[in-house]
Design a protein around this motif. Structure first.
Motif, short mmCIF file in Angstrom:
data_model
loop_
_atom_site.label_atom_id
_atom_site.label_comp_id
_atom_site.label_asym_id
_atom_site.label_seq_id
_atom_site.Cartn_x
_atom_site.Cartn_y
_atom_site.Cartn_z
N PHE A 170 -2.41 19.13 -35.27
CA PHE A 170 -2.35 19.55 -36.39
C PHE A 170 -2.09 19.73 -37.85
CE2 PHE A 170 -0.42 20.56 -32.29
CZ PHE A 170 -0.09 22.03 -32.34
N GLU A 171 -1.68 20.88 -38.23
CA GLU A 171 -1.66 20.40 -39.90
C GLU A 171 0.37 20.05 -39.80
OE1 GLU A 171 -1.97 23.29 -43.93
OE2 GLU A 171 -3.61 22.97 -42.05
N VAL A 172 0.28 20.08 -40.21
CA VAL A 172 1.47 19.11 -40.46
C VAL A 172 2.27 19.26 -41.87
CG1 VAL A 172 4.30 17.93 -39.69
CG2 VAL A 172 1.74 18.28 -38.07
N LEU A 173 3.35 20.05 -42.88
CA LEU A 173 3.28 20.40 -43.57
C LEU A 173 4.23 18.33 -44.06
CD1 LEU A 173 4.73 24.20 -44.49
CD2 LEU A 173 2.08 22.57 -44.88
N PRO A 174 4.74 18.36 -44.98
CA PRO A 174 5.54 16.81 -45.34
C PRO A 174 6.89 17.46 -45.33
CG PRO A 174 4.66 17.60 -47.57
CD PRO A 174 3.84 18.61 -46.47
N PHE A 211 7.15 21.83 -39.47
CA PHE A 211 6.49 23.26 -39.97
C PHE A 211 4.81 22.93 -39.34
CE2 PHE A 211 5.47 27.50 -41.99
CZ PHE A 211 5.95 28.04 -41.32
N ALA A 212 4.15 23.35 -38.57
CA ALA A 212 2.87 23.22 -38.58
C ALA A 212 2.16 23.96 -37.80
CB ALA A 212 3.37 21.86 -37.08
N LYS A 213 0.77 24.18 -37.95
CA LYS A 213 -0.29 25.07 -37.26
C LYS A 213 -0.98 23.72 -36.37
CE LYS A 213 -2.91 26.00 -41.10
NZ LYS A 213 -3.46 27.43 -41.82
N THR A 214 -1.69 23.92 -35.17
CA THR A 214 -2.91 24.37 -34.77
C THR A 214 -4.28 25.14 -35.10
OG1 THR A 214 -4.08 23.09 -32.62
CG2 THR A 214 -1.92 25.04 -32.63
#
Ligand code: PLP
Length: 352
Positions: free
Chosen positions: A286-290, A297-300
């Motif tokens: 995932f990309e996960v915002l700090p 808040f995350a996306k794959t």
């Protein structure tokens, strides 16, 4: 739509709250509620509450609650406004400090209610794009031509500005009100602007009991600012709903403030769980915002936000998806208990 609706009411696009399903089989990670109960003092205050006191109107000045909040936060009671949830404090701030037709500024990706309030009160929303990494470019907020609303940490990104960055925005807009909505500040490691209300008469800081204090079901919020700003909010209150908080809310609010240690403990637990979940999501690609809040808040790359939301819902887990430009691929995941996060991760691994 009713034929009796005013044109203005017919034109509104009301805020869409996260789902609150009536059946309880979902693990609810969609509205940033606290997985832990409010402080034990709250249950005690409710048990001790004398129902016959409800014959009488509540104190419209909210004195006891404001005194308790002032003592807790180390400010003066005249610097405190009490609202039915922070949403109400925010609504009064929109009403009190901007003239119809005037502009209000906030980020393009932020708490959806700001735009709704701006429309309701006849204000022009100016959306300032966040940078591509979803951070705020503070120079975009210098010398603006209307009041400014900043959620800090921001929602739904979770990203937080430093207090000196907020301070620069305050300095560069001495004749504009800057409202800093600190709904998630207790999850942020000391980035509150509260201490600046003595130095900046254009700062209004807004807090809620719904997130870190586990009291979303009660509707309690606070506004902090210099006494004239607070008096401005009071003018709106006395023109709209002088008894905006009820007697049970006062008792609960005072009880919750009485145990700040408990709030810090559950916030620390949530932060720990958040960082663990963040690591796990990163390992799953995932990309996960700090995040400085009680959500991620995350996306794959494997699934769209809508697909992820729907598949999770089918496996009994509710997260929040915003069908909106720039953030369509993301879902917002509220931090639950460690057990809930383990179930979430388990289901997630099966989906990917
Ligand atoms: C949850 C939330 C609120 C609203 O909180 P209430 O006190 O429950 O009305 C306000 N601002 C932001 C950014 C929020 O996420």
């Amino acid at each position: 739509m009713s034929r009796f609706l005013s044109r203005a009411a017919a034109a509104l696009q009301p805020y869409t709250p996260g789902e609150q399903p009536r059946d309880t089989h979902y693990i609810k990670l969609n509205t940033n509620e606290n997985p832990y109960s409010p402080a034990p003092e709250v249950a005690a205050a409710i048990s001790a509450f004398n129902a016959s006191d409800l014959r009488l109107y509540p104190d419209p000045t909210a004195s006891d609650f404001r005194d308790a909040a002032a003592a807790h936060y180390g400010v003066k009671p005249e610097q405190v406004f009490a609202g039915g949830g922070s949403d109400e404090v925010l609504a009064y701030a929109f009403m009190a400090f901007s003239d119809r037709g005037g502009k209000v500024y906030f980020p393009d990706i932020t708490y959806g209610f700001y735009k709704v309030y701006a429309d309701l009160f006849g204000l022009k929303s100016v959306l300032i794009p966040l940078k591509s990494d979803f951070t705020v470019n503070i120079e975009d907020y210098f010398g603006l031509n209307g009041n400014i609303f900043i959620a800090n940490p921001n929602a739904p990104t979770g990203i937080c500005l430093e207090t000196d960055e907020i301070e620069q925005i305050l300095r560069e807009n001495p004749d504009r009100l800057v409202v800093v909505d600190e709904a998630y500040i207790d999850f942020s490691d000391g980035k509150s602007c509260l201490r600046m209300i003595d130095s900046y008469d254009n700062l209004l800081v807004v807090h809620t009991f719904s997130k870190s204090r586990g009291l979303a079901g009660m509707r309690l919020g606070l506004g902090f600012g210099n006494p004239e700003l607070i008096a401005g909010l009071e003018r709106i209150k006395y023109s709209f709903n002088p008894y905006n908080l009820d007697r049970v809310s006062f008792a609960v609010g005072i009880a919750a403030l009485g145990n700040g240690e408990y709030m810090r403990e559950i916030a620390a637990k949530i932060i720990k769980t958040r960082e663990r979940l963040r690591e796990e999501l990163l390992m799953l690609g995932f990309e996960v915002l700090p995040s400085s809040a009680n959500f991620l808040f995350a996306k794959t790359p494997e699934l769209s936000g809508a697909e992820l939301y729907n598949s999770l819902k089918q496996s009994g887990i509710l997260v929040r998806h915003f069908d909106k430009a720039r953030i369509r691929d993301f879902v917002r995941i509220t931090i639950g208990t460690d057990d809930e996060m383990d179930i979430f991760l388990d289901k997630l691994r099966k989906l990917l």
